[in-house]
Design a protein around this motif. Structure first.
Motif, PDB file in Angstrom:
ATOM      1  N   GLN A  13       0.897  -1.221   0.030  1.00 26.12           N
ATOM      2  CA  GLN A  13      -0.137  -0.091   0.059  1.00 26.12           C
ATOM      3  C   GLN A  13       0.853   1.276  -0.031  1.00 26.12           C
ATOM      4  O   GLN A  13       2.019   1.181   0.350  1.00 26.12           O
ATOM      5  N   THR A  14       0.458   2.478  -0.214  1.00 25.45           N
ATOM      6  CA  THR A  14       1.049   3.561  -0.259  1.00 25.45           C
ATOM      7  C   THR A  14       1.627   3.711   1.133  1.00 25.45           C
ATOM      8  O   THR A  14       0.983   3.521   2.017  1.00 25.45           O
ATOM      9  N   ASP A  16       4.141   2.237   2.362  1.00 22.40           N
ATOM     10  CA  ASP A  16       4.880   1.068   2.536  1.00 22.40           C
ATOM     11  C   ASP A  16       6.328   0.814   2.101  1.00 22.40           C
ATOM     12  O   ASP A  16       6.841   1.755   1.336  1.00 22.40           O
ATOM     13  N   SER A 121      -0.604   0.195  -4.128  1.00 21.13           N
ATOM     14  CA  SER A 121      -2.087   0.543  -4.151  1.00 21.13           C
ATOM     15  C   SER A 121      -2.282   1.684  -3.506  1.00 21.13           C
ATOM     16  O   SER A 121      -1.443   2.076  -2.538  1.00 21.13           O
TER      17      SER A 121
END
Length: 122
Positions: A13-14, A16, A121
């Motif tokens: 995810q954004t 990370d 994502s």
């Protein structure tokens, strides 16, 4: 037979982090510059970072400066790309490559791995 094998990609995810690895084998790459490139669908392959096995000759693309760190482990013949604060625009196939001279230009890299997919994502 010379070989570069990437690993460590995945879906995150954004914000990370991921660490990519590139294991070099089959020849002495120690005099080579090791680089990371990436290619997103419909786009040209672009330079990400480079390093020499001594740990010098480091350079980064502006888009990843301050977020990505390239490093080597000579004992393991492995090059790493630590990627922090990942963004959706970092989504690409990431390739490890070796060149006989300092360059950010993909055609000057004569050895390439098969690539590893990184998907970030929103």
């Amino acid at each position: 037979q010379e070989q570069l094998v990437e690993s460590g990609g995945g879906l995150v995810q954004t914000g990370d982090s991921l660490r990519l690895s590139c294991a070099a084998s089959g020849r002495t790459f120690r005099t080579y510059i090791m680089g990371w490139f990436r290619q997103a669908p419909g786009k040209e392959r672009e330079f990400v970072a480079r390093i020499s096995w001594s740990g010098g000759r480091i350079n980064y693309a502006d888009s990843v400066k301050g977020r990505f760190t390239i490093s080597t482990d000579n004992a393991k013949n492995t090059v790493y790309l630590q990627m922090n604060s990942l963004k959706p625009e970092d989504t690409s196939i990431y390739y490890c490559a070796a060149a006989s001279r300092i360059s950010e230009y993909a055609p000057e890299y004569g050895y390439w791995g098969q690539g590893t997919q990184v998907t970030v994502s929103p």
